[in-house]
Design a protein around this motif. Sequence first.
Motif, mmCIF file in Angstrom:
data_model
loop_
_atom_site.group_PDB
_atom_site.id
_atom_site.type_symbol
_atom_site.label_atom_id
_atom_site.label_comp_id
_atom_site.label_asym_id
_atom_site.label_seq_id
_atom_site.Cartn_x
_atom_site.Cartn_y
_atom_site.Cartn_z
ATOM 1 N N TYR A 12 116.391 -18.125 -7.263
ATOM 2 C CA TYR A 12 115.406 -19.120 -6.831
ATOM 3 C C TYR A 12 114.021 -18.648 -7.250
ATOM 4 C CZ TYR A 12 119.330 -20.588 -3.999
ATOM 5 O OH TYR A 12 120.568 -21.005 -3.591
ATOM 6 N N PHE A 13 113.165 -19.600 -7.596
ATOM 7 C CA PHE A 13 111.826 -19.296 -8.096
ATOM 8 C C PHE A 13 110.801 -19.993 -7.212
ATOM 9 C CE2 PHE A 13 114.899 -19.429 -11.525
ATOM 10 C CZ PHE A 13 114.778 -18.147 -12.031
ATOM 11 N N ASP A 24 111.708 -22.992 -3.943
ATOM 12 C CA ASP A 24 112.748 -23.559 -4.795
ATOM 13 C C ASP A 24 114.021 -23.651 -3.961
ATOM 14 O OD1 ASP A 24 114.627 -24.173 -6.728
ATOM 15 O OD2 ASP A 24 114.342 -22.329 -7.872
ATOM 16 N N ASP A 25 114.473 -24.859 -3.699
ATOM 17 C CA ASP A 25 115.681 -25.058 -2.897
ATOM 18 C C ASP A 25 116.937 -25.184 -3.749
ATOM 19 O OD1 ASP A 25 114.244 -25.019 -0.495
ATOM 20 O OD2 ASP A 25 113.786 -27.161 -0.664
ATOM 21 N N GLU A 26 116.775 -25.420 -5.061
ATOM 22 C CA GLU A 26 117.928 -25.608 -5.940
ATOM 23 C C GLU A 26 118.327 -24.333 -6.654
ATOM 24 O OE1 GLU A 26 117.845 -28.957 -8.582
ATOM 25 O OE2 GLU A 26 116.516 -30.038 -7.220
ATOM 26 N N GLY A 27 117.362 -23.664 -7.254
ATOM 27 C CA GLY A 27 117.637 -22.457 -8.015
ATOM 28 C C GLY A 27 118.404 -22.749 -9.290
ATOM 29 N N ILE A 28 118.754 -21.677 -9.983
ATOM 30 C CA ILE A 28 119.584 -21.788 -11.186
ATOM 31 C C ILE A 28 120.669 -20.739 -11.119
ATOM 32 C CG2 ILE A 28 117.662 -22.608 -12.624
ATOM 33 C CD1 ILE A 28 117.830 -19.716 -13.952
ATOM 34 N N GLN A 39 114.667 -17.725 -18.177
ATOM 35 C CA GLN A 39 114.545 -19.144 -17.845
ATOM 36 C C GLN A 39 113.233 -19.428 -17.123
ATOM 37 O OE1 GLN A 39 116.560 -21.720 -18.791
ATOM 38 N NE2 GLN A 39 117.449 -20.116 -20.054
ATOM 39 N N ALA A 40 112.836 -18.511 -16.248
ATOM 40 C CA ALA A 40 111.573 -18.674 -15.529
ATOM 41 C C ALA A 40 110.400 -18.671 -16.503
ATOM 42 C CB ALA A 40 111.398 -17.567 -14.498
#
Length: 86
Positions: A12-13, A24-28, A39-40
């Motif tokens: 999460y970012f 960030d509630d979704e993250g990767i 990615q960030a």
Amino acid sequence: MSEENRVQERFYFDLTDGCTAWNDDEGIEAPDLDHALAQAFLALKEMRQTGELDQLGEGWQMIVRDEADVVRQSFVIHVRQTYVTH
């Protein structure tokens, strides 16, 4: 183990300026922290190109955390400069 067979972790970012936080509630999903950071940095590059970072201004940092809510990396976001990791 090939990269496609690696267990994916969720990262999460979050963005914060010390007073305001955007979580960030979704993250990767990524195979490791290095891939997540890549990615960030791509996302921040895009935000810089579209002018979104200009709207934030200086004094913000990105906090990278994992599924266990452990901070794995943090760095200061400079609107027009490089990143300083902690």
